[in-house]
Structure formats: structure tokens, C-alpha cells
Design an enzyme around this catalytic site. Structure first.
Site, PDB file in Angstrom:
ATOM      1  N   CYS A   1      -4.736  -5.942   0.677  1.00 50.20           N
ATOM      2  CA  CYS A   1      -5.758  -5.347  -0.368  1.00 50.20           C
ATOM      3  C   CYS A   1      -5.889  -6.248  -1.679  1.00 50.20           C
ATOM      4  CB  CYS A   1      -5.195  -3.983  -0.740  1.00 50.20           C
ATOM      5  SG  CYS A   1      -6.661  -2.859  -1.522  1.00 50.20           S
TER       6      CYS A   1
ATOM      7  N   ASP B   1       0.658   6.339  -1.985  1.00 51.25           N
ATOM      8  CA  ASP B   1       0.803   5.441  -3.048  1.00 51.25           C
ATOM      9  C   ASP B   1       1.882   5.960  -3.962  1.00 51.25           C
ATOM     10  OD1 ASP B   1       0.652   3.020  -4.515  1.00 51.25           O
ATOM     11  OD2 ASP B   1      -1.263   2.852  -4.565  1.00 51.25           O
TER      12      ASP B   1
END
Length: 224
Positions: free
Chosen positions: A9, A140
């Protein structure tokens, strides 16, 4: 080769992405939310062109990362940028997730922030509202400013509770937050996520991807 999915990412550099085309990467994330890794639509379009040149396995899916976008913002973006997945990191409602999914024919990954001292069971019960609205769940570490993307790990002993929920829904569970090659072994061996998501853990400086670190990370996942 393992079937654990790898998502890299925060890509910004066309040259770095070109250097990755021989790696078995499953997802490439483009950050459209405010971040030091943020890209503009023109950059994302250039990066997407590189994905068409991929030489290792299937072409990685392109993932747009957003925090509380409006449908209008997404509609304007989709006029110029092709995305396979929309990853939502804010307080997006189940209805909004469904509207994005149906309006743009994309998969929806919903990110949830795991707080220290929180109850995963209570958090999972809140996810019931998203059944049928999302195609993947990403864990996350909670960040008070951005919600996630802190580069810090969370307490992984919460993972099994979320994994049981995603298994019941038939969707994958991704883990992000402070991942790097050195701590992958414990995560993969003990918790077996369906996918891992890395950004700062494969950088030489904030926002600057290091191809050597990317390669080592991918190989640790795929050829453990």
C-alpha cells in the site's frame, strides 16, 4: 507458494512499481486520503498502466484507499481512474458501502481500527450491520488522527475473534499495522490471516518504497 494475499500500500512511484512486476503481489494500494503517501488521479492512472505489464501470476488488483469520501468525490475519481477495490478507513455506514459497491461495480474492503484495551467481541458485534455490504475486512492499529496507518502493531490476540466472523461471512481478513519482514513469522504462524497489508514496513524513508524490502517481505509471505 502460499496463498496468503499480499497488499503493498501507498505506492507513488512508477519506477518502484515497475521494479516489482516480477513479484507475486496480489493487491496494490493507492492512497487518496490525506497522507504523506497520497496520490492524485493522474498518478494513479500512470500506476495502473504499470499493473498491465505484470509478469508474475495474475495482475494485482488496484485498491483505492479513502477516509470518509462522498459519493460525488468517488464519482469524479472514477471518471479518470480504474479501481478494482475501494478500501474505506473512516466511519462509512453499511448503506454507504453498499451504494459504492453497486454504483461503481467494485469490491469493498472495510478497515477497522483496533484499540488497545478494547473488546474485540463488542467490535465484531457492531460489524453485523455490514453483512452483505463488504467483501473484505482489514484490521489496522487505531490512530487518533487518521484512524489507521500509524505503522504500529496492535495486540494480535484479537485476530481470532475477527477471523471467526469473516469466516462466517465468507470474506477474507487482512492484517495491517506495523508489519515488516521481521515480525511476519509470528503473525503467519499463529494467526493465519488471509492477507497482509504493508506500507511503512517496506520503506527506506517515510513514503519512499524500498524494492529490496518489498522483495524480502513478499518472499517471506509467499515462500515461507
Amino acid at each position: 507458494m502460499t496463498n496468503t494475499a499480499v497488499k503493498i500500500c501507498g505506492l507513488q512511484s512508477v519506477e518502484v512499481l515497475k521494479s516489482m512486476i516480477n513479484l507475486p503481489v496480489d493487491y496494490i494500494g493507492f492512497v487518496f486520503a490525506k497522507s504523506r503517501r497520497q496520490v492524485i488521479p493522474e498518478q494513479a492512472t500512470e500506476l495502473n498502466e504499470v499493473l498491465k505489464q505484470w509478469k508474475s501470476g495474475a495482475t494485482p488488483s488496484s485498491v483505492g484507499v479513502f477516509v470518509n469520501p462522498s459519493l460525488e468525490e468517488l464519482r469524479e475519481l472514477f471518471n479518470t481512474v480504474e479501481l478494482d477495490v475501494v478500501q474505506l478507513h473512516g466511519q462509512e455506514s453499511p448503506q454507504f458501502c453498499r451504494e459504492v459497491k453497486e454504483s461503481f461495480s467494485v469490491s469493498i474492503f472495510k478497515a477497522v481500527s483496533v484499540k488497545s484495551g478494547g473488546s474485540p467481541e463488542e467490535h465484531v458485534s457492531e460489524l453485523e450491520r455490514y453483512i452483505g455490504c463488504i467483501d473484505g475486512l482489514l484490521l489496522d492499529t487505531y490512530d487518533p488522527v487518521y484512524g489507521g496507518g500509524s505503522g504500529q502493531t496492535f495486540a494480535w490476540d484479537a485476530i481470532p475473534v475477527y477471523k471467526a466472523w469473516t469466516r462466517a461471512q465468507g470474506i477474507p481478513l487482512f492484517v495491517a499495522g506495523g508489519l515488516e519482514r521481521s515480525n511476519l513469522g509470528e503473525l503467519l504462524t499463529l494467526y493465519h490471516p488471509d492477507g497482509v497489508d504493508v506500507s511503512s514496513g517496506v520503506e527506506s524513508a517515510p513514503g519512499v518504497k524500498d524494492i529490496a524490502k518489498v522483495t524480502a517481505f513478499v518472499e517471506r509471505v509467499k515462500f515461507k
